[in-house]
Design an enzyme around this catalytic site. Structure first.
Site, PDB file in Angstrom:
ATOM      1  N   HIS A 389      -7.252 -72.512 -32.118  1.00 22.69           N
ATOM      2  CA  HIS A 389      -8.080 -73.685 -31.796  1.00 22.69           C
ATOM      3  C   HIS A 389      -8.143 -73.761 -30.279  1.00 22.69           C
ATOM      4  CE1 HIS A 389      -9.513 -77.785 -31.385  1.00 22.69           C
ATOM      5  NE2 HIS A 389      -9.787 -77.790 -32.684  1.00 22.69           N
ATOM      6  N   GLU A 402     -12.404 -80.953 -32.011  1.00 23.03           N
ATOM      7  CA  GLU A 402     -13.699 -80.398 -31.629  1.00 23.03           C
ATOM      8  C   GLU A 402     -14.773 -81.492 -31.603  1.00 23.03           C
ATOM      9  OE1 GLU A 402     -13.703 -76.457 -33.418  1.00 23.03           O
ATOM     10  OE2 GLU A 402     -15.705 -76.900 -34.121  1.00 23.03           O
ATOM     11  N   ARG A 405     -15.898 -82.649 -28.250  1.00 26.17           N
ATOM     12  CA  ARG A 405     -16.998 -81.847 -27.675  1.00 26.17           C
ATOM     13  C   ARG A 405     -18.290 -82.114 -28.436  1.00 26.17           C
ATOM     14  NH1 ARG A 405     -14.869 -76.447 -28.717  1.00 26.17           N
ATOM     15  NH2 ARG A 405     -13.034 -77.459 -29.592  1.00 26.17           N
ATOM     16  N   ARG A 426     -15.185 -71.403 -32.559  1.00 27.70           N
ATOM     17  CA  ARG A 426     -13.953 -71.582 -31.794  1.00 27.70           C
ATOM     18  C   ARG A 426     -13.326 -70.269 -31.353  1.00 27.70           C
ATOM     19  NH1 ARG A 426     -11.039 -74.742 -36.620  1.00 27.70           N
ATOM     20  NH2 ARG A 426     -12.334 -76.343 -35.686  1.00 27.70           N
ATOM     21  N   HIS A 528      -4.156 -71.899 -35.061  1.00 28.37           N
ATOM     22  CA  HIS A 528      -4.651 -73.064 -35.792  1.00 28.37           C
ATOM     23  C   HIS A 528      -4.839 -72.815 -37.285  1.00 28.37           C
ATOM     24  CE1 HIS A 528      -6.688 -76.840 -36.320  1.00 28.37           C
ATOM     25  NE2 HIS A 528      -7.814 -76.271 -36.703  1.00 28.37           N
ATOM     26  N   HIS A 529      -5.519 -71.722 -37.631  1.00 31.39           N
ATOM     27  CA  HIS A 529      -5.886 -71.540 -39.039  1.00 31.39           C
ATOM     28  C   HIS A 529      -5.718 -70.079 -39.422  1.00 31.39           C
ATOM     29  CE1 HIS A 529      -7.955 -72.919 -42.704  1.00 31.39           C
ATOM     30  NE2 HIS A 529      -8.422 -71.679 -42.754  1.00 31.39           N
ATOM     31  N   ARG A 568     -13.121 -69.253 -39.331  1.00 37.71           N
ATOM     32  CA  ARG A 568     -13.568 -70.455 -40.053  1.00 37.71           C
ATOM     33  C   ARG A 568     -14.309 -71.406 -39.116  1.00 37.71           C
ATOM     34  NH1 ARG A 568     -11.747 -75.512 -40.380  1.00 37.71           N
ATOM     35  NH2 ARG A 568      -9.683 -75.113 -39.519  1.00 37.71           N
TER      36      ARG A 568
HETATM   37  P1  FAD Z   1      -1.779 -77.892 -46.324  1.00 29.96           P
HETATM   38  O1  FAD Z   1      -2.498 -79.158 -46.113  1.00 29.96           O
HETATM   39  O2  FAD Z   1      -1.155 -77.262 -45.148  1.00 29.96           O
HETATM   40  O3  FAD Z   1      -0.679 -78.187 -47.447  1.00 29.96           O
HETATM   41  C1  FAD Z   1       0.190 -77.203 -47.920  1.00 29.96           C
HETATM   42  C2  FAD Z   1       1.503 -77.865 -48.274  1.00 29.96           C
HETATM   43  O4  FAD Z   1       2.321 -76.961 -49.005  1.00 29.96           O
HETATM   44  C3  FAD Z   1       2.301 -78.241 -47.043  1.00 29.96           C
HETATM   45  O5  FAD Z   1       2.664 -79.591 -47.113  1.00 29.96           O
HETATM   46  C4  FAD Z   1       3.510 -77.324 -47.090  1.00 29.96           C
HETATM   47  O6  FAD Z   1       4.665 -77.881 -46.529  1.00 29.96           O
HETATM   48  C5  FAD Z   1       3.663 -77.117 -48.574  1.00 29.96           C
HETATM   49  N1  FAD Z   1       4.403 -75.917 -48.940  1.00 29.96           N
HETATM   50  C6  FAD Z   1       4.374 -74.695 -48.344  1.00 29.96           C
HETATM   51  N2  FAD Z   1       5.188 -73.838 -48.993  1.00 29.96           N
HETATM   52  C7  FAD Z   1       5.731 -74.532 -50.015  1.00 29.96           C
HETATM   53  C8  FAD Z   1       6.660 -74.199 -51.041  1.00 29.96           C
HETATM   54  N3  FAD Z   1       7.188 -72.973 -51.130  1.00 29.96           N
HETATM   55  N4  FAD Z   1       7.021 -75.147 -51.926  1.00 29.96           N
HETATM   56  C9  FAD Z   1       6.519 -76.420 -51.829  1.00 29.96           C
HETATM   57  N5  FAD Z   1       5.647 -76.784 -50.871  1.00 29.96           N
HETATM   58  C10 FAD Z   1       5.251 -75.853 -49.984  1.00 29.96           C
HETATM   59  N6  FAD Z   1     -10.011 -78.603 -41.100  1.00 29.96           N
HETATM   60  C11 FAD Z   1     -11.194 -79.221 -41.250  1.00 29.96           C
HETATM   61  O7  FAD Z   1     -12.007 -78.810 -42.073  1.00 29.96           O
HETATM   62  N7  FAD Z   1     -11.500 -80.304 -40.504  1.00 29.96           N
HETATM   63  C12 FAD Z   1     -10.654 -80.807 -39.574  1.00 29.96           C
HETATM   64  O8  FAD Z   1     -10.959 -81.808 -38.945  1.00 29.96           O
HETATM   65  C13 FAD Z   1      -9.410 -80.147 -39.369  1.00 29.96           C
HETATM   66  N8  FAD Z   1      -8.543 -80.567 -38.423  1.00 29.96           N
HETATM   67  C14 FAD Z   1      -7.322 -79.949 -38.305  1.00 29.96           C
HETATM   68  C15 FAD Z   1      -6.400 -80.427 -37.383  1.00 29.96           C
HETATM   69  C16 FAD Z   1      -5.142 -79.845 -37.284  1.00 29.96           C
HETATM   70  C17 FAD Z   1      -4.164 -80.350 -36.248  1.00 29.96           C
HETATM   71  C18 FAD Z   1      -4.801 -78.767 -38.134  1.00 29.96           C
HETATM   72  C19 FAD Z   1      -3.455 -78.125 -38.045  1.00 29.96           C
HETATM   73  C20 FAD Z   1      -5.723 -78.284 -39.045  1.00 29.96           C
HETATM   74  C21 FAD Z   1      -6.979 -78.870 -39.146  1.00 29.96           C
HETATM   75  N9  FAD Z   1      -7.911 -78.409 -40.059  1.00 29.96           N
HETATM   76  C22 FAD Z   1      -9.114 -79.042 -40.191  1.00 29.96           C
HETATM   77  C23 FAD Z   1      -7.545 -77.373 -41.003  1.00 29.96           C
HETATM   78  C24 FAD Z   1      -7.118 -77.998 -42.316  1.00 29.96           C
HETATM   79  O9  FAD Z   1      -6.427 -79.198 -42.072  1.00 29.96           O
HETATM   80  C25 FAD Z   1      -6.243 -77.089 -43.148  1.00 29.96           C
HETATM   81  O10 FAD Z   1      -6.775 -75.807 -43.213  1.00 29.96           O
HETATM   82  C26 FAD Z   1      -6.135 -77.632 -44.547  1.00 29.96           C
HETATM   83  O11 FAD Z   1      -5.721 -78.959 -44.488  1.00 29.96           O
HETATM   84  C27 FAD Z   1      -5.191 -76.853 -45.403  1.00 29.96           C
HETATM   85  O12 FAD Z   1      -5.007 -77.576 -46.590  1.00 29.96           O
HETATM   86  P2  FAD Z   1      -4.099 -77.021 -47.740  1.00 29.96           P
HETATM   87  O13 FAD Z   1      -4.009 -78.083 -48.759  1.00 29.96           O
HETATM   88  O14 FAD Z   1      -4.533 -75.689 -48.127  1.00 29.96           O
HETATM   89  O15 FAD Z   1      -2.682 -76.822 -47.019  1.00 29.96           O
HETATM   90  C1  SIN Z   2     -10.877 -80.217 -35.059  1.00 24.28           C
HETATM   91  O1  SIN Z   2     -11.040 -81.390 -35.396  1.00 24.28           O
HETATM   92  O2  SIN Z   2     -11.185 -79.757 -33.957  1.00 24.28           O
HETATM   93  C2  SIN Z   2     -10.322 -79.271 -36.048  1.00 24.28           C
HETATM   94  C3  SIN Z   2     -11.341 -79.036 -37.050  1.00 24.28           C
HETATM   95  C4  SIN Z   2     -11.028 -77.891 -37.939  1.00 24.28           C
HETATM   96  O3  SIN Z   2     -10.018 -77.227 -37.798  1.00 24.28           O
HETATM   97  O4  SIN Z   2     -11.861 -77.653 -38.814  1.00 24.28           O
END
Ligand code: FAD
Ligand code: SIN
Length: 594
Positions: A389, A402, A405, A426, A528-529, A568
């Site tokens: 990021h 983002e 911006r 990005r 970041h991702h 992404r």
């Molecule tokens: P996560 O939300 O990461 O959840 C996975 C969970 O599984 C975690 O809580 C983890 O601890 C748990 N876990 C892992 N291993 C195990 C295990 N062995 N047993 C039990 N639990 C476990 N994307 C967007 O589209 N828009 C945005 O605005 C955006 N902003 C972001 C800002 C930040 C700071 C970050 C870091 C990411 C952002 N992203 C954004 C990306 C997006 O948030 C993530 O890609 C997405 O939330 C991932 O979701 P998920 O449910 O797959 O995983």
């Molecule tokens: C951000 O808000 O800049 C993060 C968005 C994303 O990871 O998709």
């Protein structure tokens, strides 16, 4: 909590100023409490811990000290108010405040603020990898020889957006569901999401007269991913984006504010009214719905091994932080464990350029899911593609969305000059920043941008946004060439007036920067991702290396690969996790009924 003991404790706190950071003689919170209270003030009469979530123990903290919001109200610090957190779900006081060992500030796993928590030690964590857990062979064998501790239809691993979407959707298709999370707090990276959730041709867009289409979201996503995305997965992502927004809205979400994110040809990033962070809100809504449905939610509980019989999933071996190993019988297991951005060793093993990079991710983003699913026969897709990021604040380590911006901020270097189309994809923006002096850049904006996005006030409150009345004064404050900065802003405002960025071909020019105060945030890229992960099919079913479905095994969200190709687009992950999480939940429930 016994009231008399509570009163004694409060008197003690007020008397010693222990919680205000004054000198204290004790080493741990339990020592301190122990002076005035007995064990059963925090623990059950039996002396046992209530469960891995520490439900009872957390409730005792709240009954005495109040909710997070109540504790936050009493905070007198100017900037960082740890209790005014962005964490959704139930209060988990014990996530930071340990009883019999040193406390740790969970926020320090991502941020670096000055904060003196009583009885604390520096944040550090050693979590054995899934492979290292082989050393527990005897305990694991004993656990597997015993009866299952619980029986469910669908077991969801991970409490991020994909996990909660899957759990709620599976329940609503008639399944008995358990959801486990290895961290003490819910929400994974999803709770941190800021900028928005991408969706095309939604009612919210129509209400604002924004022209968009599924085809254009599809094209942008493929182009952003360098056409390495799997088209059939992108079709599901884009074709279902509107219905995913509708589903969340029907569950109580507010996704009415819409802005632009990098690589998008239209404003399609949906977030709560006023521009608040999307992730904490969506997770809170899904969590509330899971609680309403009485879904069995277990924190501090790690999924360790998928159990199979005759090639089909039959359950999961888990390790509770306090209860140890046990197994849960389940017809279907859904991996929703997120990515591995916080595991720099793993990141660097796929992309050595990223060795030593800081990360925007939460501490649980270590990539367990790749190991657990891999051990159960899952194939992998695109794991080498890892995204930085562009804008992590140098001070405090806060990811600056983002959307700042997208709503009009520009990026300048130390010399006060623009150097890139600020809302390009990005990968390009991050690479451009790394070429500037000191490998950092400054996000520059004015009060009109500030007022367009609630999230900016959060950054200001955290104390990471220097401000001044003029570009020259801001430059002086931040070591930027102020004269050049003033000229850059004047030139940018001219481009805004002309409606065309002939300097860097920025496609959206939402506003001139000439209102009120000016702000600067020094930023640098951070991991970041992780685009790649376990291979899935159109049903969110996990596939083997030779693309065969594993009966009863599903995956959704950042643990999977194929949706985003090599890069992404901002806002596409929340769309991904809701769409594929829901799909995985529905299909797992259907499978369990067969
Ligand atoms: P996560 O939300 O990461 O959840 C996975 C969970 O599984 C975690 O809580 C983890 O601890 C748990 N876990 C892992 N291993 C195990 C295990 N062995 N047993 C039990 N639990 C476990 N994307 C967007 O589209 N828009 C945005 O605005 C955006 N902003 C972001 C800002 C930040 C700071 C970050 C870091 C990411 C952002 N992203 C954004 C990306 C997006 O948030 C993530 O890609 C997405 O939330 C991932 O979701 P998920 O449910 O797959 O995983
Ligand atoms: C951000 O808000 O800049 C993060 C968005 C994303 O990871 O998709």
């Amino acid at each position: 909590m016994k009231i008399t003991k509570c009163a004694a404790l409060l008197a003690a706190i007020l008397g010693t100023a222990g919680f205000a950071g004054g000198a204290v003689a004790n080493d741990t919170l339990a020592d301190f409490h122990g002076e005035n209270m007995e064990c059963d003030s925090c623990h059950l009469e039996s002396g046992e811990l209530s469960n891995d979530s520490l439900t009872y123990e957390n409730e005792q903290c709240v009954s005495c000290h109040g909710t997070l919001a109540e504790v936050a109200e009493g905070n007198t610090r100017k900037n960082y108010n740890a209790h005014e957190s962005h964490f959704p779900g139930d209060v988990a006081c014990t996530a930071c405040h340990a009883g019999h060992e040193k406390s740790v500030n969970y926020c320090d796993s991502c941020h670096s603020f000055e904060f003196d928590m009583p009885y604390s030690a520096k944040w550090e964590r050693y979590e054995p990898s899934i492979a290292e857990l082989a050393k527990d062979a005897a305990d694991r064998k004993a656990a597997l020889a015993a009866d299952p501790a619980a029986t469910v239809d669908v077991l969801v691993v991970g409490s991020g957006g994909a996990g909660f979407a899957a759990a709620v959707a599976a329940h609503d298709k008639g399944a008995k569901v358990m959801l486990i999370e290895k961290e003490p707090v819910i929400g994974g990276n999803a709770k941190l999401a800021a900028g928005g959730m991408n969706a095309a041709w939604t009612d919210q867009q129509k209400a604002k007269d924004i022209k968009d289409s599924v085809e254009s979201m599809y094209k942008d996503t493929m182009k952003g991913g360098r056409n390495l995305n799997q088209p059939e997965l992108v079709e599901i992502l884009t074709g279902n984006s509107k219905s995913s927004v509708d589903w969340l809205t029907s569950l109580g979400a507010d996704l009415n504010d819409i802005g632009r994110m990098g690589g998008a040809s239209a404003n399609r990033s949906h977030r709560p009214t006023g521009g608040a962070g999307v992730g904490a809100h969506v997770i809170q809504v899904l969590y509330d719905n899971a609680v309403k449905r009485d879904i069995d939610l277990r924190m501090n509980t790690r999924g360790v091994e998928v159990l199979k019989e005759g090639g089909k999933v039959k359950g999961l071996l888990v390790k509770g932080k306090y209860k140890g190993y046990y197994w849960v019988k389940a017809d279907a297991v859904i991996m929703a464990t997120g990515g591995f951005g916080k595991n720099n060793d793993r990141v660097a093993s796929y992309d050595p350029k990223l060795k030593g990079f800081i990360s925007t991710n939460q501490p649980g983003a270590t990539g367990d899911g790749l190991d657990v699913a891999g051990n159960a026969g899952a194939g992998m897709t695109d794991v080498q593609y890892i995204q930085a990021h562009p804008t992590l604040s140098v001070k405090g380590g806060v990811m600056v969305t983002e959307a700042v911006r997208g709503n009009g901020a520009i990026l300048v270097n130390r010399e006060g000059k623009r150097f890139v189309n600020e809302i390009t994809t990005r990968d390009k923006a991050a690479a451009a920043i790394l070429k500037q002096t000191g490998k950092t850049a400054y996000l520059i904006f004015d009060d009109s941008v500030r007022n367009s996005l609630k999230k900016i006030n959060k950054y200001i409150k955290l104390g990471v946004v220097p401000t001044a009345e003029s570009p020259e004064a801001l430059g002086k404050l931040e070591g930027i060439d102020g004269k050049a900065l003033a000229a850059t802003i004047a030139q940018y405002n001219k481009l805004v007036a002309s409606g065309k960025d002939t300097d860097f071909e920025r496609p959206n020019l939402p506003r001139a920067l000439n209102e009120g105060n000016y702000y600067a945030i020094e930023v640098t890229p951070g991991v970041h991702h992780t685009m790649g992960g376990v291979s899935i099919d159109k049903n969110s079913g996990i596939l083997t290396e030779d693309k065969k479905a594993i009966p009863g095994f599903y995956g959704a969200g950042e643990v999977t690969g194929g949706v985003h190709g090599a890069n992404r687009l901002g806002g596409n992950a929340i769309s991904d996790i809701i769409t594929f999480g829901k799909l995985a939940g529905e299909n797992a429930a259907k499978y369990s009924k067969q």
